[in-house]
Design an enzyme around this catalytic site. Structure first.
Site, PDB file in Angstrom:
ATOM      1  N   HIS A  52      37.555  35.635  49.769  1.00 51.27           N
ATOM      2  CA  HIS A  52      38.708  36.450  50.185  1.00 51.27           C
ATOM      3  C   HIS A  52      38.330  37.923  50.173  1.00 51.27           C
ATOM      4  CE1 HIS A  52      39.162  36.546  45.817  1.00 51.27           C
ATOM      5  NE2 HIS A  52      40.063  37.506  45.912  1.00 51.27           N
ATOM      6  N   HIS A  54      39.228  40.793  48.683  1.00 52.72           N
ATOM      7  CA  HIS A  54      39.291  41.797  47.614  1.00 52.72           C
ATOM      8  C   HIS A  54      37.921  42.415  47.317  1.00 52.72           C
ATOM      9  CE1 HIS A  54      43.328  40.077  45.973  1.00 52.72           C
ATOM     10  NE2 HIS A  54      43.504  40.944  46.950  1.00 52.72           N
ATOM     11  N   ASP A  56      36.394  43.332  44.676  1.00 52.82           N
ATOM     12  CA  ASP A  56      35.542  42.805  43.599  1.00 52.82           C
ATOM     13  C   ASP A  56      34.831  41.516  44.032  1.00 52.82           C
ATOM     14  OD1 ASP A  56      38.220  41.625  43.399  1.00 52.82           O
ATOM     15  OD2 ASP A  56      37.571  40.696  41.527  1.00 52.82           O
ATOM     16  N   HIS A  57      35.067  41.061  45.281  1.00 50.08           N
ATOM     17  CA  HIS A  57      34.387  39.886  45.828  1.00 50.08           C
ATOM     18  C   HIS A  57      33.509  40.239  47.035  1.00 50.08           C
ATOM     19  CE1 HIS A  57      37.008  37.002  43.497  1.00 50.08           C
ATOM     20  NE2 HIS A  57      37.587  38.175  43.333  1.00 50.08           N
ATOM     21  N   HIS A 108      46.794  33.517  46.568  1.00 47.12           N
ATOM     22  CA  HIS A 108      46.306  34.785  45.982  1.00 47.12           C
ATOM     23  C   HIS A 108      46.217  35.833  47.091  1.00 47.12           C
ATOM     24  CE1 HIS A 108      44.022  37.442  43.358  1.00 47.12           C
ATOM     25  NE2 HIS A 108      43.033  37.474  44.224  1.00 47.12           N
ATOM     26  N   ASP A 130      39.547  33.237  43.571  1.00 53.08           N
ATOM     27  CA  ASP A 130      40.647  33.587  42.661  1.00 53.08           C
ATOM     28  C   ASP A 130      41.851  32.665  42.868  1.00 53.08           C
ATOM     29  OD1 ASP A 130      39.082  35.633  41.720  1.00 53.08           O
ATOM     30  OD2 ASP A 130      40.279  37.252  42.576  1.00 53.08           O
ATOM     31  N   HIS A 168      36.450  34.595  37.774  1.00 49.89           N
ATOM     32  CA  HIS A 168      36.754  35.490  36.649  1.00 49.89           C
ATOM     33  C   HIS A 168      36.704  34.741  35.325  1.00 49.89           C
ATOM     34  CE1 HIS A 168      38.087  39.122  38.840  1.00 49.89           C
ATOM     35  NE2 HIS A 168      38.501  38.262  39.779  1.00 49.89           N
TER      36      HIS A 168
HETATM   37 FE    FE Z   1      38.955  38.813  41.891  1.00 52.31          FE
HETATM   38 ZN    ZN Z   2      41.076  38.549  44.222  1.00 50.40          ZN
END
Ligand code: FE
Ligand code: ZN
Length: 255
Positions: A52, A54, A56-57, A108, A130, A168
Site C-alpha cells: 500500500h 504509505h 513507511d512502506h 487500512h 498493515d 509492524h
Molecule cells: Fe505501516
Molecule cells: Zn500503513
C-alpha cells in the site's frame, strides 16, 4: 529460502526473502537496512513488492530500484513510485521461482493488497502489510469496517500453516488489548507470555501463523459469542457482525 524481518524506523519490518543468491523485498520504507543486508549476504535484489501507498512502506523503493534495477509490483489503485507493475486481486506474479497470488484487502487503505505464496519450502507464506497484525489489525484510514472485516475473512480462509508476515511489531500492545477483550483465552495468555520473552531478547514476534491468529486475534474472532458480549460492553448498540467488528476496532483505538 531464508525469511528475514529487517527492522526499520521504530517498529516496522521490511521482509526479505532470499535463496542465498537472489532476493525479494516487501514494503521497503527505508532502503538502507535492505542494502546493508544485500551487501552483507552478497544477494541480488530481483523484486520489490509493495502492499500500500504509505511512506513507511514505499520510502526506499526509488533508491533500491536505482541501486539494483529490481522491478516493482504494487497495488493497482494507489499512488506509487513509478514505474510499477500494478496488480489487482486475483493477479499473479512470479519472483525467485515462486508464484504469488494477489489478494485485495481494502480497509487500512482503499487499494491495499496482500501477497500469498502457497508453498515456500512447502509452507504457505503471506505478506499482508498493515491489514492483519499478530493479535490485531490495521487502523481504518481509508476503508470501512465492513471492508476490513471482509478483507480479514479472505486472509483467515487461507491454510492454518500460513506464515503471517506483518509489517509492524505491534504484537505486545495488540495482545494487551486482546486480553482485555478475552481475559480467559488460554492460548492468548500463553502467547502473550511467549511474546514478552521474545521482546525482552529484542527478537521479532513474527511471523505468526493463521492457526495461531484464529485462536488469539480478536479481529478474526468477532463473530464468537464471547467477543460479541465483550464488544457490547464498549458499545451496547453493536449487534450485527459489522457493528461488532467496528466496536472492537474503535475500542482498540481508544485503548
Ligand atoms: Fe505501516
Ligand atoms: Zn500503513
Amino acid at each position: 529460502m531464508n525469511l528475514i524481518a529487517l527492522p526499520a524506523f521504530t517498529d516496522n519490518y521490511i521482509w526479505l526473502l532470499h535463496d542465498g543468491v537472489d532476493a525479494l523485498v516487501v514494503d521497503p520504507g527505508d532502503a538502507e537496512p535492505v542494502q546493508t543486508a544485500l551487501q552483507r549476504d552478497g544477494l541480488r535484489l530481483q523484486a520489490i513488492l509493495v502492499t500500500h501507498h504509505h511512506a513507511d512502506h514505499t520510502g526506499g523503493v526509488e533508491a533500491l530500484r536505482q541501486a539494483t534495477g529490481a522491478p516493482v509490483w504494487g497495488p493497482a489503485r494507489e499512488r506509487m513510485p513509478e514505474p510499477v507493475t500494478r496488480l489487482n486481486g486475483g493477479d499473479r506474479l512470479r519472483a525467485l521461482g515462486l508464484d504469488f497470488e494477489v489478494i485485495d484487502v481494502p480497509g487500512h487503505t482503499a487499494g491495499h493488497i496482500a501477497f500469498y505464496c502457497p508453498a515456500v519450502d512447502g509452507t504457505p507464506l503471506l505478506f499482508c502489510g498493515d491489514t492483519l497484525f499478530s493479535g490485531g489489525c490495521g487502523r481504518l484510514f481509508e476503508g470501512t469496517p465492513a471492508q476490513m472485516l471482509a478483507s480479514l475473512d479472505s486472509l483467515a480462509a487461507l491454510p492454518g500453516a500460513t506464515r503471517v508476515c506483518c509489517t509492524h511489531e505491534y504484537t505486545l500492545s495488540n495482545l494487551r488489548f486482546a486480553l482485555a477483550v478475552e481475559p480467559d483465552n488460554v492460548p492468548l495468555i500463553k502467547h502473550y507470555t511467549d511474546c514478552l520473552a521474545l521482546r525482552n531478547q529484542q527478537r521479532p514476534t513474527l511471523p505468526s501463523t493463521l492457526t495461531l491468529e484464529r485462536q488469539i486475534n480478536p479481529f478474526l474472532r468477532s463473530r464468537l459469542p464471547a467477543l460479541i458480549k465483550a464488544a457490547q460492553t464498549f458499545d451496547a448498540h453493536a449487534t450485527d457482525e459489522v457493528s461488532v467488528f467496528a466496536a472492537l476496532r474503535q475500542w482498540k483505538n481508544q485503548f
